[in-house]
Design a protein around this motif. Structure first.
Motif, PDB file in Angstrom:
ATOM      1  N   ARG A  75       0.821  -1.214   0.000  1.00 57.85           N
ATOM      2  CA  ARG A  75       0.000   0.000   0.000  1.00 57.85           C
ATOM      3  C   ARG A  75       0.854   1.262   0.000  1.00 57.85           C
ATOM      4  O   ARG A  75       0.523   2.253  -0.665  1.00 57.85           O
ATOM      5  CB  ARG A  75      -0.920   0.005   1.215  1.00 57.85           C
ATOM      6  CG  ARG A  75      -2.067  -0.998   1.128  1.00 57.85           C
ATOM      7  CD  ARG A  75      -2.882  -0.968   2.419  1.00 57.85           C
ATOM      8  NE  ARG A  75      -3.325   0.371   2.734  1.00 57.85           N
ATOM      9  CZ  ARG A  75      -3.469   0.844   3.971  1.00 57.85           C
ATOM     10  NH1 ARG A  75      -3.181   0.071   5.010  1.00 57.85           N
ATOM     11  NH2 ARG A  75      -3.903   2.067   4.182  1.00 57.85           N
ATOM     12  N   ALA A  76       1.961   1.248   0.757  1.00 57.34           N
ATOM     13  CA  ALA A  76       2.820   2.436   0.820  1.00 57.34           C
ATOM     14  C   ALA A  76       3.446   2.734  -0.534  1.00 57.34           C
ATOM     15  O   ALA A  76       3.518   3.896  -0.955  1.00 57.34           O
ATOM     16  CB  ALA A  76       3.910   2.238   1.877  1.00 57.34           C
ATOM     17  N   VAL A  77       3.899   1.705  -1.232  1.00 53.76           N
ATOM     18  CA  VAL A  77       4.491   1.900  -2.564  1.00 53.76           C
ATOM     19  C   VAL A  77       3.460   2.497  -3.514  1.00 53.76           C
ATOM     20  O   VAL A  77       3.747   3.436  -4.276  1.00 53.76           O
ATOM     21  CB  VAL A  77       5.039   0.557  -3.097  1.00 53.76           C
ATOM     22  CG1 VAL A  77       5.371   0.657  -4.580  1.00 53.76           C
ATOM     23  CG2 VAL A  77       6.279   0.141  -2.304  1.00 53.76           C
ATOM     24  N   LYS A  78       2.235   1.963  -3.489  1.00 50.53           N
ATOM     25  CA  LYS A  78       1.183   2.469  -4.373  1.00 50.53           C
ATOM     26  C   LYS A  78       0.792   3.896  -4.021  1.00 50.53           C
ATOM     27  O   LYS A  78       0.597   4.735  -4.911  1.00 50.53           O
ATOM     28  CB  LYS A  78      -0.028   1.547  -4.303  1.00 50.53           C
ATOM     29  CG  LYS A  78       0.195   0.189  -4.934  1.00 50.53           C
ATOM     30  CD  LYS A  78      -0.999  -0.738  -4.745  1.00 50.53           C
ATOM     31  CE  LYS A  78      -0.754  -2.092  -5.387  1.00 50.53           C
ATOM     32  NZ  LYS A  78      -1.871  -3.038  -5.121  1.00 50.53           N
ATOM     33  N   HIS A  79       0.687   4.200  -2.734  1.00 50.82           N
ATOM     34  CA  HIS A  79       0.331   5.557  -2.307  1.00 50.82           C
ATOM     35  C   HIS A  79       1.407   6.548  -2.730  1.00 50.82           C
ATOM     36  O   HIS A  79       1.097   7.639  -3.232  1.00 50.82           O
ATOM     37  CB  HIS A  79       0.148   5.602  -0.795  1.00 50.82           C
ATOM     38  CG  HIS A  79      -0.207   6.955  -0.274  1.00 50.82           C
ATOM     39  ND1 HIS A  79      -1.498   7.369  -0.097  1.00 50.82           N
ATOM     40  CD2 HIS A  79       0.583   8.016   0.093  1.00 50.82           C
ATOM     41  CE1 HIS A  79      -1.507   8.609   0.353  1.00 50.82           C
ATOM     42  NE2 HIS A  79      -0.257   9.025   0.489  1.00 50.82           N
ATOM     43  N   ALA A  80       2.659   6.178  -2.511  1.00 54.92           N
ATOM     44  CA  ALA A  80       3.756   7.073  -2.880  1.00 54.92           C
ATOM     45  C   ALA A  80       3.752   7.347  -4.381  1.00 54.92           C
ATOM     46  O   ALA A  80       3.949   8.488  -4.831  1.00 54.92           O
ATOM     47  CB  ALA A  80       5.090   6.475  -2.447  1.00 54.92           C
ATOM     48  N   ARG A  81       3.512   6.316  -5.170  1.00 55.38           N
ATOM     49  CA  ARG A  81       3.494   6.480  -6.628  1.00 55.38           C
ATOM     50  C   ARG A  81       2.390   7.433  -7.058  1.00 55.38           C
ATOM     51  O   ARG A  81       2.586   8.292  -7.927  1.00 55.38           O
ATOM     52  CB  ARG A  81       3.321   5.120  -7.293  1.00 55.38           C
ATOM     53  CG  ARG A  81       3.371   5.150  -8.811  1.00 55.38           C
ATOM     54  CD  ARG A  81       3.426   3.745  -9.365  1.00 55.38           C
ATOM     55  NE  ARG A  81       4.669   3.083  -8.982  1.00 55.38           N
ATOM     56  CZ  ARG A  81       4.809   1.773  -8.822  1.00 55.38           C
ATOM     57  NH1 ARG A  81       3.763   0.972  -9.003  1.00 55.38           N
ATOM     58  NH2 ARG A  81       5.972   1.263  -8.490  1.00 55.38           N
ATOM     59  N   LEU A  82       1.212   7.303  -6.445  1.00 54.80           N
ATOM     60  CA  LEU A  82       0.113   8.209  -6.767  1.00 54.80           C
ATOM     61  C   LEU A  82       0.417   9.646  -6.365  1.00 54.80           C
ATOM     62  O   LEU A  82      -0.161  10.586  -6.918  1.00 54.80           O
ATOM     63  CB  LEU A  82      -1.164   7.733  -6.068  1.00 54.80           C
ATOM     64  CG  LEU A  82      -1.782   6.439  -6.616  1.00 54.80           C
ATOM     65  CD1 LEU A  82      -2.914   5.975  -5.713  1.00 54.80           C
ATOM     66  CD2 LEU A  82      -2.274   6.636  -8.042  1.00 54.80           C
ATOM     67  N   SER A  83       1.340   9.804  -5.402  1.00 51.92           N
ATOM     68  CA  SER A  83       1.750  11.140  -4.955  1.00 51.92           C
ATOM     69  C   SER A  83       2.964  11.661  -5.710  1.00 51.92           C
ATOM     70  O   SER A  83       3.529  12.701  -5.342  1.00 51.92           O
ATOM     71  CB  SER A  83       2.055  11.107  -3.451  1.00 51.92           C
ATOM     72  OG  SER A  83       0.941  10.645  -2.717  1.00 51.92           O
TER      73      SER A  83
END
Length: 252
Positions: A133-141
């Motif tokens: 989830r952290a990797v995906k959230h960071a990418r979206l940011s």
């Protein structure tokens, strides 16, 4: 300040070390859990933290974050369950959200690579969720981060297992509070081990299923799932040397 422990740095030194992703962040994750009458409640925290610090000292471009001390619920067939005073666990959702928030908080400082060093078997899949989830959230940011998740015992070779258990290895499932963890603690924190209280028992045997609510009669009264009687600091050194060298070689 030359400490590899992130929390021992002042904020300006920390900022300068990590800007532009200049460091990998090592995050130990453990548990507060009984390990028999002969040992303290915190081996699952102290062991990955110790390994993280030694790996960081070899690398020069790593910092060790304060460990996450509370882990997922102790399970009967791997940690003796939640029947014993002192075992203090959190639910899977709580651990996942905590690790997720910590990773993203460090990412906000400019950190881009993380190595989670797990010391409590039950944590594994909730840390997988947090990392994903952290990797995906960071990418979206608009940020790209990388998270590695490992358990230190996966770096122990069969050759070392044969040295540590010359009479045969009963398997990882029953090593809770046994020779492996006790040997490591005798090496790194002998003051937290009292071998005079060690209970010499045969390896626990369990049926091929789980039941809820858990059945306390499945667990030896000592809380350990195998005997720590053959533990020594020398064996702990063999284990640690291999784990530290392997992790440093892979991620250093």
């Amino acid at each position: 300040m030359n400490s590899v422990k992130l929390a021992e740095l002042d904020w300006m030194t920390y900022r300068d070390r990590v800007q532009d992703g200049g460091c990998r962040i090592l995050l130990p994750v453990g548990a507060i859990e009984q390990h028999g009458p002969h040992m303290s409640l915190n081996p699952d925290v102290l062991i990955p933290e110790y390994i993280a610090c030694r790996v960081a000292e070899r690398s020069g471009n790593m910092l060790v974050a304060p460990p996450i001390a509370y882990g997922y619920k102790s399970q009967v067939k791997s940690g003796g369950g939640n029947f014993f005073p002192g075992t203090t666990c959190v639910g899977g959702r709580a651990l996942e959200e905590y690790a997720y928030d910590v990773i993203l908080a460090y990412a906000a400082h400019g950190n881009r690579e993380f190595v989670l060093i797990n010391g409590h078997f039950e944590n594994s899949m909730f840390l997988v969720e947090a990392a994903d989830r952290a990797v995906k959230h960071a990418r979206l940011s608009g940020k790209e981060i990388r998270v590695v998740l490992l358990s230190y015992w996966d770096f122990i070779s069969e050759a070392t297992i044969e040295k540590v258990f010359p009479d045969g290895f009963s398997g990882w499932a029953v090593e809770h509070g046994g020779v492996l963890e006790t040997s490591i603690m005798l090496k790194i924190h002998p003051e937290l081990v009292d071998m005079a209280k060690a209970v010499d028992i045969p390896p626990a045997e369990f049926p091929p299923y789980d039941v809820f609510p858990p059945d306390p009669s499945w667990v030896p009264s000592s809380g350990t799932l195998s005997s720590p009687a053959q533990a020594t600091a020398e064996k702990g050194e063999w284990i640690l040397d291999e784990c530290i060298a392997g992790i440093a070689r892979t991620f250093g």
